[in-house]
Design an enzyme around this catalytic site. Structure first.
Site, PDB file in Angstrom:
ATOM      1  N   HIS A 113       0.853  -1.195   0.000  1.00 42.14           N
ATOM      2  CA  HIS A 113       0.000   0.000   0.000  1.00 42.14           C
ATOM      3  C   HIS A 113       0.886   1.242   0.000  1.00 42.14           C
ATOM      4  O   HIS A 113       1.770   1.364   0.851  1.00 42.14           O
ATOM      5  CB  HIS A 113      -0.878   0.070   1.259  1.00 42.14           C
ATOM      6  CG  HIS A 113      -1.791  -1.103   1.445  1.00 42.14           C
ATOM      7  ND1 HIS A 113      -2.383  -1.423   2.647  1.00 42.14           N
ATOM      8  CD2 HIS A 113      -2.247  -2.033   0.561  1.00 42.14           C
ATOM      9  CE1 HIS A 113      -3.143  -2.485   2.507  1.00 42.14           C
ATOM     10  NE2 HIS A 113      -3.077  -2.893   1.251  1.00 42.14           N
TER      11      HIS A 113
HETATM   12  C1  LIG Z   1      -0.319  -7.420  -3.836  1.00 47.73           C
HETATM   13  C2  LIG Z   1      -1.254  -6.301  -3.455  1.00 47.73           C
HETATM   14  C3  LIG Z   1      -2.297  -6.566  -2.566  1.00 47.73           C
HETATM   15  C4  LIG Z   1      -3.165  -5.536  -2.196  1.00 47.73           C
HETATM   16  N1  LIG Z   1      -4.263  -5.830  -1.433  1.00 47.73           N
HETATM   17  C5  LIG Z   1      -5.199  -4.871  -1.221  1.00 47.73           C
HETATM   18  C6  LIG Z   1      -6.438  -5.192  -0.607  1.00 47.73           C
HETATM   19  O1  LIG Z   1      -6.742  -6.351  -0.307  1.00 47.73           O
HETATM   20  N2  LIG Z   1      -7.311  -4.174  -0.377  1.00 47.73           N
HETATM   21  C7  LIG Z   1      -7.025  -2.869  -0.709  1.00 47.73           C
HETATM   22  O2  LIG Z   1      -7.835  -1.983  -0.408  1.00 47.73           O
HETATM   23  N3  LIG Z   1      -5.879  -2.561  -1.325  1.00 47.73           N
HETATM   24  C8  LIG Z   1      -4.977  -3.525  -1.626  1.00 47.73           C
HETATM   25  N4  LIG Z   1      -3.853  -3.215  -2.321  1.00 47.73           N
HETATM   26  C9  LIG Z   1      -3.626  -1.807  -2.707  1.00 47.73           C
HETATM   27  C10 LIG Z   1      -4.537  -1.335  -3.840  1.00 47.73           C
HETATM   28  O3  LIG Z   1      -4.610  -2.306  -4.862  1.00 47.73           O
HETATM   29  C11 LIG Z   1      -3.965  -0.023  -4.372  1.00 47.73           C
HETATM   30  O4  LIG Z   1      -3.890   0.894  -3.290  1.00 47.73           O
HETATM   31  C12 LIG Z   1      -4.812   0.599  -5.470  1.00 47.73           C
HETATM   32  O5  LIG Z   1      -5.005  -0.283  -6.550  1.00 47.73           O
HETATM   33  C13 LIG Z   1      -4.114   1.861  -5.964  1.00 47.73           C
HETATM   34  O6  LIG Z   1      -4.897   2.446  -6.968  1.00 47.73           O
HETATM   35  P1  LIG Z   1      -4.234   3.449  -7.998  1.00 47.73           P
HETATM   36  O7  LIG Z   1      -5.249   3.774  -9.014  1.00 47.73           O
HETATM   37  O8  LIG Z   1      -3.580   4.544  -7.248  1.00 47.73           O
HETATM   38  O9  LIG Z   1      -3.012   2.633  -8.659  1.00 47.73           O
HETATM   39  P2  LIG Z   1      -3.017   1.243  -9.436  1.00 47.73           P
HETATM   40  O10 LIG Z   1      -4.237   0.458  -9.142  1.00 47.73           O
HETATM   41  O11 LIG Z   1      -1.712   0.603  -9.140  1.00 47.73           O
HETATM   42  O12 LIG Z   1      -3.065   1.666 -10.969  1.00 47.73           O
HETATM   43  C14 LIG Z   1      -2.070   2.453 -11.565  1.00 47.73           C
HETATM   44  C15 LIG Z   1      -2.004   2.078 -13.038  1.00 47.73           C
HETATM   45  O13 LIG Z   1      -1.289   3.093 -13.754  1.00 47.73           O
HETATM   46  C16 LIG Z   1      -0.453   2.475 -14.720  1.00 47.73           C
HETATM   47  N5  LIG Z   1       0.649   3.404 -15.017  1.00 47.73           N
HETATM   48  C17 LIG Z   1       1.659   3.774 -14.185  1.00 47.73           C
HETATM   49  N6  LIG Z   1       2.481   4.641 -14.802  1.00 47.73           N
HETATM   50  C18 LIG Z   1       1.970   4.839 -16.046  1.00 47.73           C
HETATM   51  C19 LIG Z   1       2.390   5.637 -17.155  1.00 47.73           C
HETATM   52  N7  LIG Z   1       3.471   6.418 -17.077  1.00 47.73           N
HETATM   53  N8  LIG Z   1       1.656   5.582 -18.298  1.00 47.73           N
HETATM   54  C20 LIG Z   1       0.535   4.800 -18.378  1.00 47.73           C
HETATM   55  N9  LIG Z   1       0.104   4.016 -17.347  1.00 47.73           N
HETATM   56  C21 LIG Z   1       0.815   4.049 -16.193  1.00 47.73           C
HETATM   57  C22 LIG Z   1       0.006   1.210 -14.020  1.00 47.73           C
HETATM   58  O14 LIG Z   1       0.487   0.273 -14.957  1.00 47.73           O
HETATM   59  C23 LIG Z   1      -1.254   0.775 -13.296  1.00 47.73           C
HETATM   60  O15 LIG Z   1      -2.034  -0.059 -14.104  1.00 47.73           O
HETATM   61  C24 LIG Z   1      -2.963  -4.212  -2.688  1.00 47.73           C
HETATM   62  C25 LIG Z   1      -1.912  -3.958  -3.563  1.00 47.73           C
HETATM   63  C26 LIG Z   1      -1.075  -4.985  -3.959  1.00 47.73           C
HETATM   64  C27 LIG Z   1       0.051  -4.681  -4.915  1.00 47.73           C
END
Ligand SMILES: Cc1cc2nc3c(=O)[nH]c(=O)nc-3n(C[C@H](O)[C@H](O)[C@H](O)COP(=O)(O)OP(=O)(O)OC[C@H]3O[C@@H](n4cnc5c(N)ncnc54)[C@H](O)[C@@H]3O)c2cc1C
Length: 492
Positions: free
Chosen positions: A427
């Protein structure tokens, strides 16, 4: 690579398709806007999921699952890089923010229009959409023993709701759910956005934001073809929503010269894993990870379960391999749990050289974090011993197995040594804090980047600090609030 980038024009550009990006795209598309999402990772079908951790690391994770967070205690960090982002590899645990935190964020960061009541409809919409349900009525053995320990300690454990209503316990969350039970974004919001006309371009990494005065005019993006050759494309856009996650959004902003309060306050939930040996067969390798969490010490200290595989067990035991390797024979009697703390320490995110894959992540545990990890270990080990564990093996170098409650409770008063800790994190947040406090925030109360008319952050980066809970629900609820506010203003 061509020398002159081709150029394309779109109305609304979303960068990233994870928790924040998918909901942003859905709402913009449903409002009738022309939306394109650029996603660095690839699109995978269910047939590519559940093929084991090594395969998943190559296809679904950034840096093949090996991203270091530098600091006096190095921390292993993982995040998703595929259509759907980290939601494809997470466990779907779902929380709403504790009311105290909502108020604290208002008080500390000056977030306008931000209350439990105002967030509630957004949580509710996401919960209905992702079929979030409590799964406590069908506990697996690794959860059952944990519950036994919790009850024996006189605490209460709650089965955490999950965005995985039809989970059949195949233990494959971390390599993508091949049943499609876990509601990662590709199961749910991506198809919804596509049905509303949104286009997703995968294998497309945004390298740079293009600016003119107080506007972003578009992005420079690299599209990867199947033969691994690349094409540089200029995509002009009227509005850009950055949803690339808490490490990549600040790296992209800083690389593009936008630096005010960006990437300076990186926070995580540092996690200390322990493996426990029981007399009975647990068969954790065949069960979904334990679904109970102890709330007594929450949100500063959270005790819960971790993903288990034999490979992971070997890694967890490797801190004291000579003494512990024999336990591998008993893997069916073992299960893995963890202490996760709400960090009070801070770190930073900086882009590596232009063109490099990497962002440089730094984080320092505060003394409070060390205290919380130590006390968390005392409590988790006591709980597991009371649950019937014969020994508890923390990921701490040179620490003998904990076999008695007296050995466990000493960590209530003593601090674990920093140099011996092997920590991980999944996280991350707070690299572009939101709020009206210009002295500490990068974006306003609705995610608009200060100093820009048409640039928004709508992902984990905008959470102003570590929430102490699994964050996906809160990221999605706030992102939906922000984008609906944007749409309402647009319609005037
Ligand atoms: C193994 C694991 C288990 C987890 N378990 C939980 C859980 O059970 N419950 C919970 O609430 N949270 C959990 N989390 C955390 C949760 O998944 C994340 O906090 C959440 O998905 C973050 O959302 P986000 O949109 O910020 O980023 P993300 O969901 O990570 O999405 C970001 C996206 O942007 C893309 N990206 C990045 N840079 C670029 C670029 N320059 N150009 C184009 N695309 C790009 C990436 O490839 C990715 O697909 C877990 C995370 C992991 C890794």
């Amino acid at each position: 690579m061509t020398n002159q980038p081709r150029s394309v024009r779109v109305q609304y550009l979303v960068v990233g398709s994870g928790a924040g990006g998918a909901i942003t795209a859905v709402e913009l598309a449903r409002a009738g806007f022309e939306v394109v999402v650029l996603e660095e990772g690839a699109r995978h079908g269910l047939d590519a999921y559940g093929k084991g951790v090594t395969h998943a690391m190559q296809t679904l994770y950034r840096n093949r699952g090996m991203t270091p967070i530098l600091g006096s205690v190095p921390i292993g960090f993982v995040e998703g890089r595929c259509l759907g982002g980290s939601t494809e590899i997470n466990s779907g645990f779902w929380h709403r923010m504790p009311p105290e935190f909502v108020l604290r964020w208002v008080s500390q960061f000056g977030i306008n229009d931000f209350s439990v009541e105002q967030l509630a409809p957004h949580y509710q919409w996401c919960e209905e959409q992702l079929k979030v349900v409590e799964t406590g009525d069908r506990l697996q053995k690794n959860s059952e023993v944990f519950k036994r320990g919790v009850e024996s300690m006189g605490w209460s454990a709650r089965a955490i709701p999950r965005a995985a209503g039809d989970c059949v316990n195949t233990n494959q969350c971390a390599s993508g759910c091949p049943q499609g039970a876990k509601q990662g974004m590709t199961r749910n919001l991506v198809p919804l956005a596509e049905a509303a006309g949104c286009k997703f371009i995968t294998n497309c990494k945004v390298k740079l934001l293009l600016k003119a005065k107080n506007r972003v005019t578009g992005v420079l993006a690299e599209i990867k073809r199947e033969d691994n050759s690349t094409d540089l494309v200029r995509i002009d856009a009227d509005h850009v929503f950055l949803c690339a996650g808490a490490t990549q959004t600040p790296a992209l902003l800083r690389r593009s010269g936008i630096k005010s309060h960006v990437g300076d306050t990186f926070q995580i939930h540092p996690m200390l894993k322990v493996s426990a040996l029981f007399d009975e067969e647990i068969d954790a390798h065949k069960s979904v990870m334990p679904v109970l969490q102890v709330k007594e010490f929450w949100p500063d200290i959270q005790l819960g379960g971790s993903f288990f595989s034999t490979g992971q067990l070997a890694m967890n035991l490797s801190d004291n391999w000579t003494e512990s390797q024999h336990l591998m024979r008993d893997y069916r009697k073992m299960a893995t749990y963890n202490v996760a703390v709400r960090s009070t320490g801070y770190g930073s995110v900086r882009p590596a050289r232009f063109g490099s894959e990497y962002a440089i992540l730094r984080f320092e545990l505060s003394d409070v974090d060390i205290r919380n990890l130590s006390q968390g270990l005392a409590r988790l080990a006591s709980l597991l011993l009371r649950a019937g564990a014969k020994s508890v093996h923390p990921c701490i170098q040179s620490l003998p197995a904990i076999t008695s409650e007296l050995d466990a409770v000493k960590w209530l008063d003593e601090n674990l040594s920093r140099s011996s800790l092997s920590l991980t994190a999944v996280h991350a947040f707070s690299t572009c804090p939101m709020g009206e406090r210009r002295d500490r925030c990068a974006v306003d109360s609705y995610g608009k980047v200060f100093g820009f008319e048409n640039l928004f952050v709508n992902d984990a980066s905008m959470l102003p600090e570590s929430p102490g809970i699994n964050p996906q629900g809160t990221i999605m609820a706030i992102a939906r609030r922000n984008v609906l506010n944007f749409i309402a203003n647009k319609r005037g």
